[in-house]
Write a protein that holds these residues in place. Structure first.
Motif, mmCIF file in Angstrom:
data_model
loop_
_atom_site.group_PDB
_atom_site.id
_atom_site.type_symbol
_atom_site.label_atom_id
_atom_site.label_comp_id
_atom_site.label_asym_id
_atom_site.label_seq_id
_atom_site.Cartn_x
_atom_site.Cartn_y
_atom_site.Cartn_z
ATOM 1 N N LEU A 1 23.564 6.684 5.391
ATOM 2 C CA LEU A 1 22.525 7.035 4.425
ATOM 3 C C LEU A 1 21.971 5.783 3.752
ATOM 4 C CD1 LEU A 1 20.864 9.132 2.962
ATOM 5 C CD2 LEU A 1 22.749 9.446 1.343
ATOM 6 N N ALA A 2 22.843 4.843 3.429
ATOM 7 C CA ALA A 2 22.393 3.591 2.805
ATOM 8 C C ALA A 2 21.451 2.828 3.731
ATOM 9 C CB ALA A 2 23.591 2.733 2.432
ATOM 10 N N ARG A 3 21.750 2.827 5.021
ATOM 11 C CA ARG A 3 20.937 2.092 5.991
ATOM 12 C C ARG A 3 19.630 2.810 6.337
ATOM 13 N NH1 ARG A 3 25.510 0.013 10.403
ATOM 14 N NH2 ARG A 3 26.183 -1.838 9.227
ATOM 15 N N SER A 4 19.507 4.059 5.944
ATOM 16 C CA SER A 4 18.280 4.802 6.274
ATOM 17 C C SER A 4 17.071 4.284 5.498
ATOM 18 C CB SER A 4 18.472 6.297 5.989
ATOM 19 O OG SER A 4 18.667 6.524 4.600
ATOM 20 N N ILE A 5 17.321 3.528 4.431
ATOM 21 C CA ILE A 5 16.227 2.918 3.662
ATOM 22 C C ILE A 5 15.955 1.528 4.230
ATOM 23 C CG2 ILE A 5 15.444 2.170 1.385
ATOM 24 C CD1 ILE A 5 15.840 5.183 1.637
ATOM 25 N N PRO A 6 14.743 1.267 4.716
ATOM 26 C CA PRO A 6 14.432 -0.057 5.288
ATOM 27 C C PRO A 6 14.432 -1.145 4.213
ATOM 28 C CG PRO A 6 12.448 1.277 5.101
ATOM 29 C CD PRO A 6 13.586 2.180 4.754
ATOM 30 N N GLU A 7 14.483 -2.382 4.642
ATOM 31 C CA GLU A 7 14.565 -3.505 3.703
ATOM 32 C C GLU A 7 13.385 -3.538 2.740
ATOM 33 O OE1 GLU A 7 15.164 -7.257 5.516
ATOM 34 O OE2 GLU A 7 16.902 -6.640 6.693
ATOM 35 N N PHE A 8 12.177 -3.255 3.249
ATOM 36 C CA PHE A 8 11.013 -3.328 2.359
ATOM 37 C C PHE A 8 10.967 -2.146 1.382
ATOM 38 C CE2 PHE A 8 9.663 -1.765 6.575
ATOM 39 C CZ PHE A 8 9.302 -0.465 6.271
ATOM 40 N N GLY A 9 11.856 -1.184 1.551
ATOM 41 C CA GLY A 9 11.961 -0.087 0.596
ATOM 42 C C GLY A 9 13.020 -0.350 -0.459
ATOM 43 N N ARG A 10 13.726 -1.484 -0.302
ATOM 44 C CA ARG A 10 14.776 -1.831 -1.262
ATOM 45 C C ARG A 10 14.753 -3.342 -1.492
ATOM 46 N NH1 ARG A 10 19.388 -0.065 1.357
ATOM 47 N NH2 ARG A 10 19.593 1.970 0.352
ATOM 48 N N PRO A 11 13.694 -3.858 -2.126
ATOM 49 C CA PRO A 11 13.612 -5.306 -2.363
ATOM 50 C C PRO A 11 14.673 -5.800 -3.339
ATOM 51 C CG PRO A 11 11.848 -4.146 -3.508
ATOM 52 C CD PRO A 11 12.514 -3.146 -2.637
ATOM 53 N N GLY B 1 0.802 -1.217 0.000
ATOM 54 C CA GLY B 1 0.000 0.000 0.000
ATOM 55 C C GLY B 1 0.829 1.259 0.000
ATOM 56 N N HIS B 2 2.131 1.132 0.178
ATOM 57 C CA HIS B 2 3.007 2.298 0.238
ATOM 58 C C HIS B 2 4.177 2.115 -0.719
ATOM 59 C CE1 HIS B 2 0.650 2.626 3.905
ATOM 60 N NE2 HIS B 2 0.978 3.898 3.952
ATOM 61 N N GLY B 3 3.837 1.934 -1.978
ATOM 62 C CA GLY B 3 4.862 1.727 -2.993
ATOM 63 C C GLY B 3 5.770 2.919 -3.177
ATOM 64 N N SER B 4 5.392 4.074 -2.624
ATOM 65 C CA SER B 4 6.238 5.254 -2.755
ATOM 66 C C SER B 4 7.605 5.023 -2.121
ATOM 67 C CB SER B 4 5.564 6.467 -2.114
ATOM 68 O OG SER B 4 5.338 6.250 -0.737
ATOM 69 N N LEU B 5 7.663 4.138 -1.105
ATOM 70 C CA LEU B 5 8.950 3.848 -0.467
ATOM 71 C C LEU B 5 9.921 3.192 -1.442
ATOM 72 C CD1 LEU B 5 8.381 2.622 3.195
ATOM 73 C CD2 LEU B 5 9.671 4.589 2.396
ATOM 74 N N LEU B 6 9.393 2.430 -2.370
ATOM 75 C CA LEU B 6 10.252 1.810 -3.377
ATOM 76 C C LEU B 6 10.912 2.883 -4.234
ATOM 77 C CD1 LEU B 6 7.915 -1.115 -4.533
ATOM 78 C CD2 LEU B 6 9.743 -1.178 -2.824
ATOM 79 N N SER B 7 10.146 3.929 -4.541
ATOM 80 C CA SER B 7 10.697 5.040 -5.324
ATOM 81 C C SER B 7 11.745 5.791 -4.527
ATOM 82 C CB SER B 7 9.573 5.997 -5.740
ATOM 83 O OG SER B 7 8.631 5.354 -6.565
ATOM 84 N N VAL B 8 11.489 5.945 -3.225
ATOM 85 C CA VAL B 8 12.467 6.616 -2.364
ATOM 86 C C VAL B 8 13.762 5.816 -2.328
ATOM 87 C CG1 VAL B 8 12.993 7.337 -0.004
ATOM 88 C CG2 VAL B 8 10.715 7.747 -0.949
ATOM 89 N N GLY B 9 13.628 4.498 -2.152
ATOM 90 C CA GLY B 9 14.816 3.645 -2.123
ATOM 91 C C GLY B 9 15.610 3.736 -3.413
ATOM 92 N N LYS B 10 14.910 3.765 -4.521
ATOM 93 C CA LYS B 10 15.577 3.827 -5.822
ATOM 94 C C LYS B 10 16.332 5.139 -6.001
ATOM 95 C CE LYS B 10 14.649 3.311 -10.774
ATOM 96 N NZ LYS B 10 13.596 3.061 -11.804
ATOM 97 N N VAL B 11 15.701 6.251 -5.625
ATOM 98 C CA VAL B 11 16.353 7.550 -5.824
ATOM 99 C C VAL B 11 17.528 7.725 -4.863
ATOM 100 C CG1 VAL B 11 14.958 8.957 -4.233
ATOM 101 C CG2 VAL B 11 15.901 9.991 -6.287
ATOM 102 N N ILE B 12 17.427 7.188 -3.657
ATOM 103 C CA ILE B 12 18.537 7.306 -2.709
ATOM 104 C C ILE B 12 19.719 6.447 -3.158
ATOM 105 C CG2 ILE B 12 19.285 6.836 -0.339
ATOM 106 C CD1 ILE B 12 17.591 9.390 -0.766
#
Length: 442
Positions: free
Chosen positions: A412-422, A380-391
């Protein structure tokens, strides 16, 4: 442009150089009015028949055996006084949006009221302002612009407030009912669109955009612009997206393109005030109405011109809500002294952390409403995937910086949670890039 003609007699005012004005008449002039550097050689009777103040000044001068009257701090200067003097003589004068405020303030100073003579200048100007100027979109803007040089008179006479209310009210009109001319250069090639009353209803809807008013008010200086936009927002009828578009257009209109021009001593204060004002006027939806790209560009300018901490933090919070829309280029915020890195990695890290806090709050709300698990949260929060990609893309870009510490890169790399960077391909590329540049610098 609306105009009003007063008087019917020929204009017999003449000039003798730049500093002498006189009236051609069979009768010799008997009083000299000094306004600024200009001397007006006139006749007492027509002036006293319209002006209560000149009655008192002439009487005082007579008691002192003088035929000269020095009028101090006259609003509008010699030009405004000449309009009033011509009116006293019954000569033809033309009022328009450019001179009506000066004439109104001058008439107030001279006390050209109804108790002196019926149908006096103050009354006639007020009729013109209320029945013509304030009904005209562009004239209202022109008049508002002229009020600045006539403060505090124009403010005390409520001309500023009336113009602002007129402008703000017109911005809320249904576009289908807009029948006046306006400027619109952003999406159409024609410099100006004239919308005529004879158009069909459907044609009007298609021709007049909702943000038709944005460009015209961009000509206002910052203090007046702020008051107009505050009035527009206070009416509560304007969509936040249009407010955001208006602020973006104003920023583009007035903020210089070059860094040198932004931080120059001549304009730095103005640019700082402009950015802080725009931030102050941003819609209360915390950035939903403004693109992330615009907010990040505004943040870069805000840092350069040295806005206060509250304005900078407000921008960062708004950006964190739309971080999924950001591009790597937008996030490349130049570092400022005493930082040694090329880009301000710490600021981006702070924005990402705030983004994660926002997502957690959103997750908690969803869990409370739907009692769903983490998997549903991710879907439901696919926007996190976009955040992970841009970071990850940002990490790859800053990896080339020889002054970037390993700790900053990892944090900075660790600031993205696992479900934001599948998928970790982007992160691996960033790490590879970082290791290559680290090895070269050893």
């Amino acid at each position: 442009m609306k105009f009003m003609k007063l008087g019917s007699k020929p204009d017999t005012f003449q000039a003798d150089g730049k500093c002498i004005r006189y009236v051609i008449s069979d009768l010799a002039t008997d009083v000299t009015i000094i306004v600024g550097e200009v001397k007006f050689h006139l006749h007492k009777f027509p002036l006293m028949s319209k002006s209560n103040r000149l009655q008192k000044l002439v009487l005082k001068a007579s008691e002192e055996n003088s035929d000269e009257i020095d009028v101090v701090d006259f609003p509008g200067g010699p030009k405004a006084f000449e309009i009033c003097a011509k009116f006293c003589y019954g000569m033809t004068v033309t009022l328009n949006a450019y001179n009506v405020v000066a004439a109104r303030c001058a008439a107030e100073y001279l006390e050209m009221t109804e108790d002196v003579d019926r149908g006096n200048l103050i009354f006639k100007i007020e009729v013109f302002i209320n029945s013509s100027i304030l009904l005209s979109w562009k004239d209202s803007i022109i008049v508002l612009q002229t009020t600045k040089s006539l403060l505090p008179w124009s403010e005390n006479l409520k001309i500023v407030g009336r113009c602002i209310d007129s402008i703000a009210s017109k911005t809320s009109v249904d576009p289908a009912n807009v029948t006046w001319s306006y400027t619109y250069n952003r999406k159409l090639s024609a410099p100006e669109i004239i919308v005529k009353g004879g158009m069909k209803y459907q044609e009007k809807i298609e021709s007049v955009p909702k943000d038709w008013w944005v460009e015209d008010i961009c000509e206002l200086e910052i203090f007046l612009y702020k008051r107009v936009m505050t009035a527009v927002k206070s009416k509560g009828r304007m969509d936040g997206a249009i407010i955001g578009e208006a602020l973006k257009t104003y920023a583009v209109r007035w903020l210089p393109d070059s860094v040198d021009a932004l931080i120059s001593d001549v304009h730095s204060w103005r640019n700082k005030l402009l950015v802080e004002t725009i931030v102050c006027l941003l819609p209360s939806d915390k950035g939903v109405s403004c693109s992330c790209s615009f907010l990040l560009k505004l943040l870069k300018v805000a840092i350069l011109v040295g806005v206060d901490d509250s304005a900078r933090e407000d921008l960062m919070n708004r950006i964190s809500l739309k971080l999924d829309e950001a591009s790597v280029k937008d996030l490349l915020i130049p570092a400022r002294s005493p930082q040694t890195t090329i880009y301000d990695v710490g600021m981006v890290h702070s924005i990402v952390n705030q983004c994660m806090i926002n997502e957690k709050c959103s997750k908690d709300l969803d869990l409370g409403k739907n009692d769903v698990g983490c998997t549903d949260f991710v879907l439901g929060h696919g926007s996190l995937l976009s955040v992970g990609k841009v970071i990850d893309g940002y990490l790859k870009e800053i990896a080339r910086d020889p002054n970037l510490s390993l700790a900053s890169f990892i944090d900075l790399a660790r600031s993205i949670p696992e479900f934001g960077r599948p998928v970790h391909d982007g992160l691996y590329k960033a790490i590879d890039m970082y290791l290559k540049y680290i090895c070269r610098s050893i």
